[in-house]
Design a protein around this motif. Structure first.
Motif, PDB file in Angstrom:
ATOM      1  N   VAL A  55     -54.101 -48.347  -5.904  1.00  0.00           N
ATOM      2  CA  VAL A  55     -54.170 -48.585  -7.346  1.00  0.00           C
ATOM      3  C   VAL A  55     -52.796 -48.863  -7.942  1.00  0.00           C
ATOM      4  CG1 VAL A  55     -54.737 -47.523  -9.553  1.00  0.00           C
ATOM      5  CG2 VAL A  55     -56.317 -47.316  -7.638  1.00  0.00           C
ATOM      6  N   ALA A  56     -51.777 -48.116  -7.513  1.00  0.00           N
ATOM      7  CA  ALA A  56     -50.446 -48.322  -8.077  1.00  0.00           C
ATOM      8  C   ALA A  56     -49.949 -49.748  -7.823  1.00  0.00           C
ATOM      9  CB  ALA A  56     -49.467 -47.302  -7.505  1.00  0.00           C
ATOM     10  N   MET A  57     -50.184 -50.237  -6.638  1.00  0.00           N
ATOM     11  CA  MET A  57     -49.748 -51.596  -6.329  1.00  0.00           C
ATOM     12  C   MET A  57     -50.548 -52.629  -7.116  1.00  0.00           C
ATOM     13  SD  MET A  57     -47.199 -51.191  -4.421  1.00  0.00           S
ATOM     14  CE  MET A  57     -46.895 -52.906  -3.971  1.00  0.00           C
ATOM     15  N   LYS A  58     -51.814 -52.338  -7.362  1.00  0.00           N
ATOM     16  CA  LYS A  58     -52.615 -53.252  -8.190  1.00  0.00           C
ATOM     17  C   LYS A  58     -52.072 -53.282  -9.617  1.00  0.00           C
ATOM     18  CE  LYS A  58     -55.748 -54.326  -5.051  1.00  0.00           C
ATOM     19  NZ  LYS A  58     -55.278 -53.472  -3.958  1.00  0.00           N
ATOM     20  N   LEU A  59     -51.707 -52.132 -10.142  1.00  0.00           N
ATOM     21  CA  LEU A  59     -51.115 -52.090 -11.483  1.00  0.00           C
ATOM     22  C   LEU A  59     -49.814 -52.889 -11.522  1.00  0.00           C
ATOM     23  CD1 LEU A  59     -51.752 -48.334 -12.330  1.00  0.00           C
ATOM     24  CD2 LEU A  59     -52.738 -50.277 -13.556  1.00  0.00           C
ATOM     25  N   GLN A  60     -48.984 -52.699 -10.505  1.00  0.00           N
ATOM     26  CA  GLN A  60     -47.711 -53.415 -10.484  1.00  0.00           C
ATOM     27  C   GLN A  60     -47.910 -54.921 -10.356  1.00  0.00           C
ATOM     28  OE1 GLN A  60     -44.369 -51.610  -8.223  1.00  0.00           O
ATOM     29  NE2 GLN A  60     -45.815 -49.966  -7.745  1.00  0.00           N
TER      30      GLN A  60
ATOM     31  N   ARG B 128     -60.381 -69.981 -13.269  1.00  0.00           N
ATOM     32  CA  ARG B 128     -61.414 -71.013 -13.312  1.00  0.00           C
ATOM     33  C   ARG B 128     -61.853 -71.317 -14.741  1.00  0.00           C
ATOM     34  NH1 ARG B 128     -64.096 -72.303  -8.473  1.00  0.00           N
ATOM     35  NH2 ARG B 128     -63.333 -71.144  -6.666  1.00  0.00           N
ATOM     36  N   VAL B 129     -61.957 -70.276 -15.562  1.00  0.00           N
ATOM     37  CA  VAL B 129     -62.397 -70.480 -16.942  1.00  0.00           C
ATOM     38  C   VAL B 129     -61.297 -71.134 -17.772  1.00  0.00           C
ATOM     39  CG1 VAL B 129     -63.170 -69.328 -19.055  1.00  0.00           C
ATOM     40  CG2 VAL B 129     -64.054 -68.592 -16.825  1.00  0.00           C
ATOM     41  N   GLY B 130     -60.074 -70.646 -17.618  1.00  0.00           N
ATOM     42  CA  GLY B 130     -58.947 -71.253 -18.310  1.00  0.00           C
ATOM     43  C   GLY B 130     -58.890 -71.002 -19.798  1.00  0.00           C
ATOM     44  N   ALA B 131     -59.414 -69.860 -20.246  1.00  0.00           N
ATOM     45  CA  ALA B 131     -59.395 -69.510 -21.676  1.00  0.00           C
ATOM     46  C   ALA B 131     -58.365 -68.414 -21.926  1.00  0.00           C
ATOM     47  CB  ALA B 131     -60.775 -69.046 -22.120  1.00  0.00           C
ATOM     48  N   ALA B 132     -57.499 -68.604 -22.900  1.00  0.00           N
ATOM     49  CA  ALA B 132     -56.429 -67.648 -23.157  1.00  0.00           C
ATOM     50  C   ALA B 132     -56.948 -66.297 -23.620  1.00  0.00           C
ATOM     51  CB  ALA B 132     -55.465 -68.221 -24.198  1.00  0.00           C
ATOM     52  N   ASN B 133     -58.142 -66.271 -24.198  1.00  0.00           N
ATOM     53  CA  ASN B 133     -58.685 -65.003 -24.713  1.00  0.00           C
ATOM     54  C   ASN B 133     -59.682 -64.356 -23.758  1.00  0.00           C
ATOM     55  OD1 ASN B 133     -60.636 -67.022 -25.232  1.00  0.00           O
ATOM     56  ND2 ASN B 133     -61.544 -65.802 -26.875  1.00  0.00           N
ATOM     57  N   LEU B 134     -59.688 -64.764 -22.501  1.00  0.00           N
ATOM     58  CA  LEU B 134     -60.475 -64.087 -21.472  1.00  0.00           C
ATOM     59  C   LEU B 134     -59.536 -63.222 -20.654  1.00  0.00           C
ATOM     60  CD1 LEU B 134     -63.178 -63.682 -19.964  1.00  0.00           C
ATOM     61  CD2 LEU B 134     -62.504 -65.597 -18.483  1.00  0.00           C
ATOM     62  N   LYS B 135     -59.803 -61.906 -20.628  1.00  0.00           N
ATOM     63  CA  LYS B 135     -58.897 -60.943 -20.006  1.00  0.00           C
ATOM     64  C   LYS B 135     -59.660 -60.037 -19.036  1.00  0.00           C
ATOM     65  CE  LYS B 135     -55.375 -62.090 -22.779  1.00  0.00           C
ATOM     66  NZ  LYS B 135     -54.082 -62.610 -22.307  1.00  0.00           N
ATOM     67  N   VAL B 136     -58.893 -59.243 -18.298  1.00  0.00           N
ATOM     68  CA  VAL B 136     -59.467 -58.280 -17.366  1.00  0.00           C
ATOM     69  C   VAL B 136     -59.466 -56.889 -17.982  1.00  0.00           C
ATOM     70  CG1 VAL B 136     -59.186 -57.148 -15.121  1.00  0.00           C
ATOM     71  CG2 VAL B 136     -58.794 -59.602 -15.334  1.00  0.00           C
ATOM     72  N   GLN B 137     -60.551 -56.202 -17.793  1.00  0.00           N
ATOM     73  CA  GLN B 137     -60.684 -54.778 -18.129  1.00  0.00           C
ATOM     74  C   GLN B 137     -60.572 -54.031 -16.798  1.00  0.00           C
ATOM     75  OE1 GLN B 137     -63.876 -53.967 -20.872  1.00  0.00           O
ATOM     76  NE2 GLN B 137     -64.478 -52.135 -19.754  1.00  0.00           N
ATOM     77  N   MET B 138     -59.464 -53.358 -16.582  1.00  0.00           N
ATOM     78  CA  MET B 138     -59.152 -52.769 -15.282  1.00  0.00           C
ATOM     79  C   MET B 138     -59.458 -51.276 -15.312  1.00  0.00           C
ATOM     80  SD  MET B 138     -55.542 -53.004 -13.222  1.00  0.00           S
ATOM     81  CE  MET B 138     -55.379 -52.428 -11.528  1.00  0.00           C
ATOM     82  N   ASP B 139     -60.567 -50.911 -14.704  1.00  0.00           N
ATOM     83  CA  ASP B 139     -60.974 -49.509 -14.636  1.00  0.00           C
ATOM     84  C   ASP B 139     -60.451 -48.938 -13.320  1.00  0.00           C
ATOM     85  OD1 ASP B 139     -62.465 -47.112 -14.163  1.00  0.00           O
ATOM     86  OD2 ASP B 139     -63.959 -47.784 -15.617  1.00  0.00           O
ATOM     87  N   LEU B 140     -59.536 -47.977 -13.419  1.00  0.00           N
ATOM     88  CA  LEU B 140     -58.890 -47.450 -12.218  1.00  0.00           C
ATOM     89  C   LEU B 140     -59.861 -46.683 -11.338  1.00  0.00           C
ATOM     90  CD1 LEU B 140     -55.415 -46.333 -13.625  1.00  0.00           C
ATOM     91  CD2 LEU B 140     -56.284 -48.621 -13.047  1.00  0.00           C
ATOM     92  N   TYR B 141     -60.911 -46.136 -11.916  1.00  0.00           N
ATOM     93  CA  TYR B 141     -61.956 -45.462 -11.140  1.00  0.00           C
ATOM     94  C   TYR B 141     -62.639 -46.459 -10.207  1.00  0.00           C
ATOM     95  CZ  TYR B 141     -66.759 -43.678 -10.470  1.00  0.00           C
ATOM     96  OH  TYR B 141     -67.972 -43.306  -9.940  1.00  0.00           O
ATOM     97  N   HIS B 142     -63.097 -47.572 -10.757  1.00  0.00           N
ATOM     98  CA  HIS B 142     -63.747 -48.590  -9.933  1.00  0.00           C
ATOM     99  C   HIS B 142     -62.770 -49.190  -8.928  1.00  0.00           C
ATOM    100  CE1 HIS B 142     -67.461 -48.469 -12.161  1.00  0.00           C
ATOM    101  NE2 HIS B 142     -66.860 -48.761 -13.303  1.00  0.00           N
ATOM    102  N   CYS B 143     -61.545 -49.429  -9.367  1.00  0.00           N
ATOM    103  CA  CYS B 143     -60.547 -50.034  -8.489  1.00  0.00           C
ATOM    104  C   CYS B 143     -60.282 -49.153  -7.268  1.00  0.00           C
ATOM    105  CB  CYS B 143     -59.257 -50.276  -9.266  1.00  0.00           C
ATOM    106  SG  CYS B 143     -57.966 -51.119  -8.325  1.00  0.00           S
ATOM    107  N   GLN B 144     -60.168 -47.854  -7.470  1.00  0.00           N
ATOM    108  CA  GLN B 144     -59.921 -46.951  -6.358  1.00  0.00           C
ATOM    109  C   GLN B 144     -61.079 -46.948  -5.365  1.00  0.00           C
ATOM    110  OE1 GLN B 144     -57.549 -45.404  -5.058  1.00  0.00           O
ATOM    111  NE2 GLN B 144     -58.400 -43.719  -3.851  1.00  0.00           N
ATOM    112  N   ILE B 145     -62.299 -46.939  -5.871  1.00  0.00           N
ATOM    113  CA  ILE B 145     -63.464 -46.890  -4.983  1.00  0.00           C
ATOM    114  C   ILE B 145     -63.581 -48.176  -4.164  1.00  0.00           C
ATOM    115  CG2 ILE B 145     -66.000 -46.835  -4.942  1.00  0.00           C
ATOM    116  CD1 ILE B 145     -65.824 -44.947  -7.372  1.00  0.00           C
ATOM    117  N   VAL B 146     -63.313 -49.317  -4.777  1.00  0.00           N
ATOM    118  CA  VAL B 146     -63.490 -50.592  -4.084  1.00  0.00           C
ATOM    119  C   VAL B 146     -62.298 -50.944  -3.204  1.00  0.00           C
ATOM    120  CG1 VAL B 146     -63.845 -53.073  -4.394  1.00  0.00           C
ATOM    121  CG2 VAL B 146     -65.007 -51.457  -5.899  1.00  0.00           C
ATOM    122  N   GLU B 147     -61.090 -50.758  -3.750  1.00  0.00           N
ATOM    123  CA  GLU B 147     -59.914 -51.312  -3.100  1.00  0.00           C
ATOM    124  C   GLU B 147     -58.841 -50.289  -2.740  1.00  0.00           C
ATOM    125  OE1 GLU B 147     -58.605 -55.111  -4.973  1.00  0.00           O
ATOM    126  OE2 GLU B 147     -60.000 -54.527  -6.564  1.00  0.00           O
ATOM    127  N   GLY B 148     -58.727 -49.210  -3.534  1.00  0.00           N
ATOM    128  CA  GLY B 148     -57.600 -48.317  -3.350  1.00  0.00           C
ATOM    129  C   GLY B 148     -56.295 -49.000  -3.731  1.00  0.00           C
TER     130      GLY B 148
END
Length: 264
Positions: free
Chosen positions: A189-194, A167-187
């Protein structure tokens, strides 16, 4: 081999903050991150980085009144001026410290609002921040955070973070992927990384043991497997060690818990 950055807001609690740089260097870290460095001058921080041979790789923009439970301003109506002032301050620090990444926290959805009610504001604020950061040569990151640790936080899922980037469309806007938070919310994790690392949109990773946020050698995630996967996927960024040492502020507690590390 993964490159680890010590999170000085959480590691080495047995030391005063400015002494944590030297402690990290003694443990063979080559990079550090921290959450909110604004209690200290750019000059004081830069001196510690230089003396210890460390690179600052991430800081957070100011997040509002944290004592009152605020965890960012980007989705809060009526706080736009404060948000922009905080981003400007963060970019000043990032430039002074040669820090490539500034994490802009979304904030807790205000009472009486739904996420959909504040998403347009969030997108607009991020677009402004990314434009200002582009001029400063800095990347902005957004991080999905779990609702157990921060109830009501706006951004919780990886797919939502990537939708926001679209939605923002800015090349310098990125994701900070914290695997701790990812596991708690979604699980899964390996597939999310891939799924997400090959997109080039993930600028930074963070780790901690789940569920207690201690060292990553305990808990329900098998980090050696994940580190091998991260290497195989060609990730070249830093992995922030954002966890609470099990030994707390006991002398040498952080150092004693670093046996999980396979490299610097």
């Amino acid at each position: 081999m993964p490159r680890y950055a010590a999170n000085l807001s959480m590691l080495y609690p047995e030391h005063a903050f400015l002494d944590r740089f030297a402690a990290a260097a003694r443990d063979d870290f080559r990079a550090v991150e921290c959450q909110f460095p604004y209690e200290y001058s750019v000059l004081a921080l830069r001196d510690r980085l230089g003396a210890c041979g460390l690179q600052q790789v991430l800081i957070n923009a100011p997040a509002g009144n944290r004592a009152a439970g605020e965890r960012g301003l980007a989705c809060l109506p009526g706080r736009e001026a404060e948000f922009r002032a905080g981003v400007e301050q963060a970019l000043e620090y990032a430039q002074g410290l040669r820090c490539p990444l500034v994490h802009v926290m979304a904030g807790v959805v205000p009472p009486g609002c739904e996420r959909a009610d504040v998403q347009a504001l969030y997108v607009d604020n991020l677009a402004w921040a990314a434009q200002r950061a582009q001029t400063a040569g800095v990347q902005i990151t957004i991080e999905p955070i779990n609702l157990r640790d921060v109830p009501g936080y706006f951004l919780n899922r990886q797919d939502h973070a990537h939708e926001i980037i679209d939605r923002v469309g800015a090349a310098n806007l990125k994701v900070q992927m914290d695997l701790y938070h990812c596991q708690i919310v979604e699980g899964d994790v390996a597939m999310k990384l891939q799924r997400y690392l090959p997109t080039g949109r993930v600028a930074h990773l963070q780790i901690a043991g789940v569920p207690q946020r201690h060292e990553p050698d305990h808990g329900e995630l098998h980090h050696p497997y994940l580190f091998d996967l991260i290497d195989a996927l060609g990730y070249e960024g830093w992995i922030g060690c954002e966890y609470r040492p099990r030994r707390g502020a006991a002398p040498g507690g952080t150092t004693a818990g670093l046996g999980w590390r396979s490299g610097p």
